[in-house]
Design a protein around this motif. Structure first.
Motif, PDB file in Angstrom:
ATOM      1  N   UNK A  59       0.823  -1.209   0.000  1.00 59.35           N
ATOM      2  CA  UNK A  59       0.000   0.000   0.000  1.00 59.35           C
ATOM      3  C   UNK A  59       0.858   1.259   0.000  1.00 59.35           C
ATOM      4  N   UNK A  60       0.440   2.238  -0.790  1.00 63.70           N
ATOM      5  CA  UNK A  60       1.093   3.544  -0.786  1.00 63.70           C
ATOM      6  C   UNK A  60       0.549   4.342   0.391  1.00 63.70           C
ATOM      7  N   UNK A  61       1.435   4.724   1.289  1.00 62.39           N
ATOM      8  CA  UNK A  61       1.037   5.438   2.496  1.00 62.39           C
ATOM      9  C   UNK A  61       1.077   6.951   2.283  1.00 62.39           C
ATOM     10  N   UNK A  62       2.097   7.411   1.551  1.00 61.07           N
ATOM     11  CA  UNK A  62       2.261   8.856   1.373  1.00 61.07           C
ATOM     12  C   UNK A  62       3.073   9.138   0.116  1.00 61.07           C
ATOM     13  N   UNK A  63       2.766  10.259  -0.502  1.00 55.49           N
ATOM     14  CA  UNK A  63       3.532  10.726  -1.661  1.00 55.49           C
ATOM     15  C   UNK A  63       3.857  12.195  -1.422  1.00 55.49           C
ATOM     16  N   UNK A  64       5.158  12.517  -1.419  1.00 53.58           N
ATOM     17  CA  UNK A  64       5.581  13.895  -1.217  1.00 53.58           C
ATOM     18  C   UNK A  64       6.465  14.346  -2.377  1.00 53.58           C
ATOM     19  N   UNK A  65       6.220  15.564  -2.816  1.00 52.54           N
ATOM     20  CA  UNK A  65       7.060  16.114  -3.874  1.00 52.54           C
ATOM     21  C   UNK A  65       8.300  16.737  -3.249  1.00 52.54           C
ATOM     22  N   UNK A  66       9.447  16.338  -3.776  1.00 49.25           N
ATOM     23  CA  UNK A  66      10.727  16.869  -3.306  1.00 49.25           C
ATOM     24  C   UNK A  66      11.472  17.445  -4.509  1.00 49.25           C
ATOM     25  N   UNK A  67      11.337  18.746  -4.692  1.00 53.06           N
ATOM     26  CA  UNK A  67      11.914  19.371  -5.871  1.00 53.06           C
ATOM     27  C   UNK A  67      11.175  18.934  -7.114  1.00 53.06           C
ATOM     28  N   UNK A  68      11.904  18.337  -8.059  1.00 47.03           N
ATOM     29  CA  UNK A  68      11.281  17.880  -9.301  1.00 47.03           C
ATOM     30  C   UNK A  68      10.856  16.422  -9.224  1.00 47.03           C
ATOM     31  N   UNK A  69      11.108  15.768  -8.086  1.00 42.95           N
ATOM     32  CA  UNK A  69      10.816  14.345  -7.957  1.00 42.95           C
ATOM     33  C   UNK A  69       9.818  14.089  -6.838  1.00 42.95           C
ATOM     34  N   UNK A  70       9.448  12.816  -6.693  1.00 46.92           N
ATOM     35  CA  UNK A  70       8.483  12.415  -5.661  1.00 46.92           C
ATOM     36  C   UNK A  70       9.098  11.334  -4.777  1.00 46.92           C
ATOM     37  N   UNK A  71       8.828  11.425  -3.482  1.00 50.23           N
ATOM     38  CA  UNK A  71       9.179  10.370  -2.551  1.00 50.23           C
ATOM     39  C   UNK A  71       7.895   9.622  -2.196  1.00 50.23           C
ATOM     40  N   UNK A  72       7.876   8.348  -2.522  1.00 45.98           N
ATOM     41  CA  UNK A  72       6.684   7.525  -2.312  1.00 45.98           C
ATOM     42  C   UNK A  72       6.968   6.546  -1.184  1.00 45.98           C
ATOM     43  N   UNK A  73       6.221   6.679  -0.113  1.00 47.71           N
ATOM     44  CA  UNK A  73       6.397   5.793   1.044  1.00 47.71           C
ATOM     45  C   UNK A  73       5.309   4.736   1.002  1.00 47.71           C
ATOM     46  N   UNK A  74       5.704   3.471   1.001  1.00 50.52           N
ATOM     47  CA  UNK A  74       4.753   2.369   1.020  1.00 50.52           C
ATOM     48  C   UNK A  74       4.871   1.626   2.344  1.00 50.52           C
ATOM     49  N   UNK A  75       4.075   0.594   2.496  1.00 50.68           N
ATOM     50  CA  UNK A  75       4.137  -0.216   3.713  1.00 50.68           C
ATOM     51  C   UNK A  75       5.395  -1.067   3.751  1.00 50.68           C
ATOM     52  N   UNK A  76       6.176  -1.080   2.650  1.00 55.07           N
ATOM     53  CA  UNK A  76       7.360  -1.934   2.592  1.00 55.07           C
ATOM     54  C   UNK A  76       8.665  -1.196   2.282  1.00 55.07           C
ATOM     55  N   UNK A  77       8.587   0.007   1.687  1.00 52.83           N
ATOM     56  CA  UNK A  77       9.819   0.663   1.256  1.00 52.83           C
ATOM     57  C   UNK A  77       9.552   2.127   0.917  1.00 52.83           C
ATOM     58  N   UNK A  78      10.640   2.853   0.659  1.00 47.86           N
ATOM     59  CA  UNK A  78      10.572   4.210   0.122  1.00 47.86           C
ATOM     60  C   UNK A  78      11.070   4.164  -1.322  1.00 47.86           C
ATOM     61  N   UNK A  79      10.355   4.872  -2.210  1.00 45.65           N
ATOM     62  CA  UNK A  79      10.683   4.856  -3.636  1.00 45.65           C
ATOM     63  C   UNK A  79      10.733   6.291  -4.136  1.00 45.65           C
ATOM     64  N   UNK A  80      11.729   6.604  -4.960  1.00 48.76           N
ATOM     65  CA  UNK A  80      11.795   7.901  -5.627  1.00 48.76           C
ATOM     66  C   UNK A  80      11.332   7.745  -7.067  1.00 48.76           C
ATOM     67  N   UNK A  81      10.583   8.725  -7.532  1.00 52.07           N
ATOM     68  CA  UNK A  81      10.066   8.661  -8.900  1.00 52.07           C
ATOM     69  C   UNK A  81       9.999  10.053  -9.497  1.00 52.07           C
ATOM     70  N   UNK A  82      10.154  10.092 -10.818  1.00 54.33           N
ATOM     71  CA  UNK A  82      10.039  11.355 -11.531  1.00 54.33           C
ATOM     72  C   UNK A  82       8.575  11.723 -11.780  1.00 54.33           C
ATOM     73  N   UNK A  83       7.735  10.696 -11.953  1.00 55.01           N
ATOM     74  CA  UNK A  83       6.316  10.912 -12.241  1.00 55.01           C
ATOM     75  C   UNK A  83       5.479   9.861 -11.529  1.00 55.01           C
ATOM     76  N   UNK A  84       4.219  10.220 -11.263  1.00 62.93           N
ATOM     77  CA  UNK A  84       3.292   9.314 -10.593  1.00 62.93           C
ATOM     78  C   UNK A  84       1.987   9.275 -11.377  1.00 62.93           C
ATOM     79  N   UNK A  85       1.468   8.070 -11.585  1.00 64.50           N
ATOM     80  CA  UNK A  85       0.149   7.908 -12.204  1.00 64.50           C
ATOM     81  C   UNK A  85      -0.778   7.294 -11.161  1.00 64.50           C
ATOM     82  N   UNK A  86      -1.901   7.936 -10.905  1.00 68.74           N
ATOM     83  CA  UNK A  86      -2.879   7.431  -9.936  1.00 68.74           C
ATOM     84  C   UNK A  86      -4.030   6.789 -10.704  1.00 68.74           C
ATOM     85  N   UNK A  87      -4.155   5.468 -10.552  1.00 64.93           N
ATOM     86  CA  UNK A  87      -5.219   4.723 -11.243  1.00 64.93           C
ATOM     87  C   UNK A  87      -5.901   3.809 -10.229  1.00 64.93           C
TER      88      UNK A  87
END
Length: 322
Positions: free
Chosen positions: A94-122
């Motif tokens: 599960x995605x717990x939180x998504x925060x924008x950090x500059x031009x990227x996003x920090x995505x916190x899930x129940x298992x890990x932290x992930x950095x991404x340039x773009x996010x698609x919500x479906x």
């Protein structure tokens, strides 16, 4: 650093993943449940309104032995699309939180932290039921999802609602020996009920096999009774189970936490560019039925698959294709 993180592994999330893979982007799909979790939670014998051809993704053939495919066929089809294309999907994360950090996003899930340039919500709209907000709704006898008829055999069952799900449940339970009463807020069975099912429910109501209270609402649920407000006043019904199939809605709180604005109307439609599907938050895109807000009948699998290509075309301007 991922090029794209897709939240939601339903048919539209899968379609987005296919577009990302074709372009060679580093992507990841995340879902808090099973693959195509909403479809998995549909009633076991549910039949789609659409033909199999209209549920296809990326021209990958969907073969069905029925004029209208059923739940099991759809689960098999989308599972094969994923496995045959070796799509990168993390389930039960599960995605717990998504925060924008500059031009990227920090995505916190129940298992890990992930950095991404773009996010698609479906993420669809099937996770949160619309509640009745009446006393007794928290009793064990009340359910907002329907799976199969057998547990309700020989029981007095109230089905609240007049949509496809309500009608299907009422008919299946009656055919398995349940004593069914429908409680409908409006003055008729829903106009969007599947055209081959609508005559069936109307005939069962007319012959008295299934009872119905139109222009009526539940005011209280008790252990063995149900209180409803009808045009002729309050009535008390003997009752064993309540199926409150009054619809579902997107997780608006999750959208708000992402910084996505909702239009100030009665539908809470999220703000996005219809040509690119990008939301008011740069780098966050919306795809699928979530784009309709509370108008959950506006977007379906068949007419929102195009969102995947619109997003990919826009991302091609900033992401390098391999």
């Amino acid at each position: 650093m991922k090029d794209v993180v897709i939240i939601g592994a339903g048919p539209i999330g899968i379609a987005c993943a296919l577009e990302c893979k074709k372009k060679g982007w580093d992507y990841l799909v995340l879902d808090k449940g099973a693959l195509t979790n909403s479809l998995f939670n549909y009633p076991l014998k549910m039949t789609f309104f659409s033909t199999s051809e209209r549920l296809e993704i990326d021209n990958i053939p969907f073969m069905s032995t029925n004029p209208k495919p059923n739940r099991d066929e759809a689960l098999e089809y989308y599972r094969r699309v994923v496995s045959n294309n070796d799509l990168t999907i993390n389930l039960y994360e599960e995605v717990v939180n998504v925060k924008k950090q500059g031009l990227h996003f920090l995505i916190k899930t129940t298992k890990q932290d992930i950095q991404a340039k773009n996010v698609i919500v479906a993420t669809g709209f099937y996770d949160i039921p619309k509640l009745l907000n009446v006393p007794g709704e928290n009793l064990d006898k009340v359910a907002h999802y329907y799976k199969e008829a057998h547990p309700y055999s020989m029981q007095k069952v109230a089905v609240i609602g007049a949509s496809n799900s309500s009608v299907d449940a009422a008919l299946e339970i009656w055919r398995k020996g349940g004593d069914v009463t429908m409680i409908i807020r409006k003055n008729q069975i829903g106009e969007r009920v599947k055209y081959w099912v609508r005559p069936d429910i109307l005939n069962r109501i007319e012959e008295g096999s299934i009872k119905v209270f139109y222009n009526s609402e539940v005011t209280e649920i008790k252990e063995n009774e149900l209180i409803i407000n009808t045009p002729t006043g309050l009535k008390t019904l003997n009752n064993d189970y309540v199926l409150a199939l009054t619809g579902y809605q997107p997780n608006f709180e999750f959208l708000k936490n992402l910084g996505i604005k909702l239009q100030k109307d009665n539908h809470d439609i999220p703000v996005y560019n219809s040509e690119t599907m990008e939301s008011n938050v740069e780098g966050i895109y919306l795809a699928g039925v979530i784009c309709g807000g509370k108008e959950t009948h506006k977007w379906f699998i068949e007419n929102s698959i195009i969102h995947a290509k619109l997003i990919a075309n826009n991302l091609s301007k900033t992401l390098k294709e391999v």
